[in-house]
Scaffold this motif. Structure first.
Motif, PDB file in Angstrom:
ATOM      1  N   ILE A  84      30.563  31.596  42.413  1.00  0.00           N
ATOM      2  CA  ILE A  84      30.416  31.602  44.098  1.00  0.00           C
ATOM      3  C   ILE A  84      32.292  32.446  44.448  1.00  0.00           C
ATOM      4  O   ILE A  84      32.630  33.000  44.648  1.00  0.00           O
ATOM      5  CB  ILE A  84      30.887  30.842  44.497  1.00  0.00           C
ATOM      6  CG1 ILE A  84      29.049  30.410  44.788  1.00  0.00           C
ATOM      7  CG2 ILE A  84      31.183  30.822  46.163  1.00  0.00           C
ATOM      8  CD1 ILE A  84      28.401  28.833  45.665  1.00  0.00           C
ATOM      9  N   GLY A  85      33.327  31.486  43.418  1.00  0.00           N
ATOM     10  CA  GLY A  85      34.411  32.450  43.081  1.00  0.00           C
ATOM     11  C   GLY A  85      34.950  34.027  42.013  1.00  0.00           C
ATOM     12  O   GLY A  85      35.280  34.172  43.006  1.00  0.00           O
ATOM     13  N   ALA A  86      33.605  33.589  41.894  1.00  0.00           N
ATOM     14  CA  ALA A  86      33.660  35.282  40.897  1.00  0.00           C
ATOM     15  C   ALA A  86      33.578  35.852  42.503  1.00  0.00           C
ATOM     16  O   ALA A  86      34.099  37.554  42.668  1.00  0.00           O
ATOM     17  CB  ALA A  86      32.868  35.582  39.621  1.00  0.00           C
ATOM     18  N   ALA A  87      32.248  35.847  43.012  1.00  0.00           N
ATOM     19  CA  ALA A  87      32.098  37.072  44.208  1.00  0.00           C
ATOM     20  C   ALA A  87      33.147  36.985  45.442  1.00  0.00           C
ATOM     21  O   ALA A  87      33.871  38.140  46.071  1.00  0.00           O
ATOM     22  CB  ALA A  87      31.087  36.023  44.747  1.00  0.00           C
ATOM     23  N   LYS A  88      33.755  36.020  45.380  1.00  0.00           N
ATOM     24  CA  LYS A  88      34.694  36.007  46.440  1.00  0.00           C
ATOM     25  C   LYS A  88      36.004  36.778  46.126  1.00  0.00           C
ATOM     26  O   LYS A  88      36.350  37.693  46.626  1.00  0.00           O
ATOM     27  CB  LYS A  88      35.334  34.226  46.707  1.00  0.00           C
ATOM     28  CG  LYS A  88      34.375  34.355  47.474  1.00  0.00           C
ATOM     29  CD  LYS A  88      35.619  32.315  48.122  1.00  0.00           C
ATOM     30  CE  LYS A  88      34.330  30.836  48.524  1.00  0.00           C
ATOM     31  NZ  LYS A  88      34.785  30.290  48.930  1.00  0.00           N
ATOM     32  N   ALA A  89      36.504  36.669  44.715  1.00  0.00           N
ATOM     33  CA  ALA A  89      37.211  37.571  44.011  1.00  0.00           C
ATOM     34  C   ALA A  89      37.280  39.025  44.399  1.00  0.00           C
ATOM     35  O   ALA A  89      37.858  39.737  44.433  1.00  0.00           O
ATOM     36  CB  ALA A  89      37.446  36.875  42.187  1.00  0.00           C
ATOM     37  N   LEU A  90      36.015  39.394  43.894  1.00  0.00           N
ATOM     38  CA  LEU A  90      35.090  40.303  44.084  1.00  0.00           C
ATOM     39  C   LEU A  90      35.596  40.904  45.619  1.00  0.00           C
ATOM     40  O   LEU A  90      35.601  42.081  45.548  1.00  0.00           O
ATOM     41  CB  LEU A  90      33.760  40.947  43.439  1.00  0.00           C
ATOM     42  CG  LEU A  90      33.528  40.987  41.895  1.00  0.00           C
ATOM     43  CD1 LEU A  90      32.389  41.202  41.565  1.00  0.00           C
ATOM     44  CD2 LEU A  90      33.819  42.086  41.814  1.00  0.00           C
ATOM     45  N   LEU A 141      30.660  44.697  41.343  1.00  0.00           N
ATOM     46  CA  LEU A 141      31.361  44.874  39.937  1.00  0.00           C
ATOM     47  C   LEU A 141      31.348  46.168  39.672  1.00  0.00           C
ATOM     48  O   LEU A 141      32.192  46.814  39.395  1.00  0.00           O
ATOM     49  CB  LEU A 141      29.951  44.207  38.713  1.00  0.00           C
ATOM     50  CG  LEU A 141      31.092  42.746  39.192  1.00  0.00           C
ATOM     51  CD1 LEU A 141      29.728  42.172  37.780  1.00  0.00           C
ATOM     52  CD2 LEU A 141      32.502  42.286  38.261  1.00  0.00           C
ATOM     53  N   GLU A 142      29.777  46.898  40.023  1.00  0.00           N
ATOM     54  CA  GLU A 142      29.409  48.748  39.931  1.00  0.00           C
ATOM     55  C   GLU A 142      30.998  48.713  40.830  1.00  0.00           C
ATOM     56  O   GLU A 142      31.741  50.326  40.198  1.00  0.00           O
ATOM     57  CB  GLU A 142      27.893  48.589  41.165  1.00  0.00           C
ATOM     58  CG  GLU A 142      26.976  48.412  39.975  1.00  0.00           C
ATOM     59  CD  GLU A 142      26.825  47.094  40.714  1.00  0.00           C
ATOM     60  OE1 GLU A 142      27.387  46.403  41.053  1.00  0.00           O
ATOM     61  OE2 GLU A 142      25.243  47.013  40.977  1.00  0.00           O
ATOM     62  N   ILE A 162      32.085  50.609  29.431  1.00  0.00           N
ATOM     63  CA  ILE A 162      31.454  50.154  29.936  1.00  0.00           C
ATOM     64  C   ILE A 162      30.215  50.174  30.202  1.00  0.00           C
ATOM     65  O   ILE A 162      30.579  51.093  30.705  1.00  0.00           O
ATOM     66  CB  ILE A 162      32.630  49.353  30.814  1.00  0.00           C
ATOM     67  CG1 ILE A 162      33.946  48.887  29.675  1.00  0.00           C
ATOM     68  CG2 ILE A 162      32.473  47.980  31.176  1.00  0.00           C
ATOM     69  CD1 ILE A 162      33.872  48.340  28.474  1.00  0.00           C
ATOM     70  N   VAL A 163      28.800  49.327  30.060  1.00  0.00           N
ATOM     71  CA  VAL A 163      28.169  49.586  30.682  1.00  0.00           C
ATOM     72  C   VAL A 163      27.695  48.208  31.232  1.00  0.00           C
ATOM     73  O   VAL A 163      28.209  46.740  31.508  1.00  0.00           O
ATOM     74  CB  VAL A 163      26.513  49.643  29.811  1.00  0.00           C
ATOM     75  CG1 VAL A 163      27.142  51.150  29.195  1.00  0.00           C
ATOM     76  CG2 VAL A 163      26.529  48.438  29.285  1.00  0.00           C
ATOM     77  N   MET A 164      26.216  48.358  32.725  1.00  0.00           N
ATOM     78  CA  MET A 164      25.684  47.226  33.188  1.00  0.00           C
ATOM     79  C   MET A 164      24.722  47.003  32.579  1.00  0.00           C
ATOM     80  O   MET A 164      23.782  48.718  32.820  1.00  0.00           O
ATOM     81  CB  MET A 164      26.058  47.393  34.427  1.00  0.00           C
ATOM     82  CG  MET A 164      25.717  46.230  35.726  1.00  0.00           C
ATOM     83  SD  MET A 164      25.448  46.267  36.985  1.00  0.00           S
ATOM     84  CE  MET A 164      27.181  45.392  37.343  1.00  0.00           C
TER      85      MET A 164
END
Length: 142
Positions: A67-73, A81-82, A102-104
């Motif tokens: 959740i914190g990662a989504a907020k940071a994005l 991320l894209e 880098i790939v996704m």
């Protein structure tokens, strides 16, 4: 015919010994940890290994879960991320990803291309190898 620079303003040049650096980077032990070594920061660390520059130091240590990662994005990046990686690196078709790019993958994880496959950080630690057929996005590094 207009000539384009090899390394544009959104790209960072690879260091002369980038191949050894990539090999050394992938040979080290990895442990997944949100905010310091998750899949996006693994990709950023790969960029740093190849170029000497971490593309997103502002993300380090500012979150500790998904959740914190989504907020940071949302707050520090471009929302996804894209879009965030597209802000600093030129996107190329996944079939044109080179070693070190880098790939996704289709599950949303970020990794580093090693040829016909890419290495991704597993949530339970270590690296996993996924084939090029799983790539949904790719960004040129250098």
């Amino acid at each position: 015919l207009e000539r384009r620079p090899v390394c544009g303003p959104r790209m960072t040049a690879r260091l002369p010994d980038w191949e050894r650096r990539l090999s050394d980077f992938l040979a080290q032990p990895f442990a997944f940890e949100w905010g310091s070594m998750d899949c996006a920061l693994f990709a950023c660390s790969a960029v740093e290994a190849l170029t000497g520059k971490h593309p997103y130091p502002e993300f380090l240590g500012v979150y500790s879960d998904r959740i914190g990662a989504a907020k940071a994005l949302r707050n520090l990046g471009k929302g996804t991320l894209e879009a965030t990686f597209g802000q600093k690196f030129d996107e190329v078709p996944p079939g044109f990803a080179r070693r070190g790019d880098i790939v996704m993958a289709d599950m949303g994880a970020m990794g580093v291309c090693v040829g016909s496959a890419a290495m991704f950080l597993a949530e339970d630690g270590g690296l996993i190898r996924l084939p090029r057929s799983t790539f949904t996005h790719a960004w040129r590094i250098g």
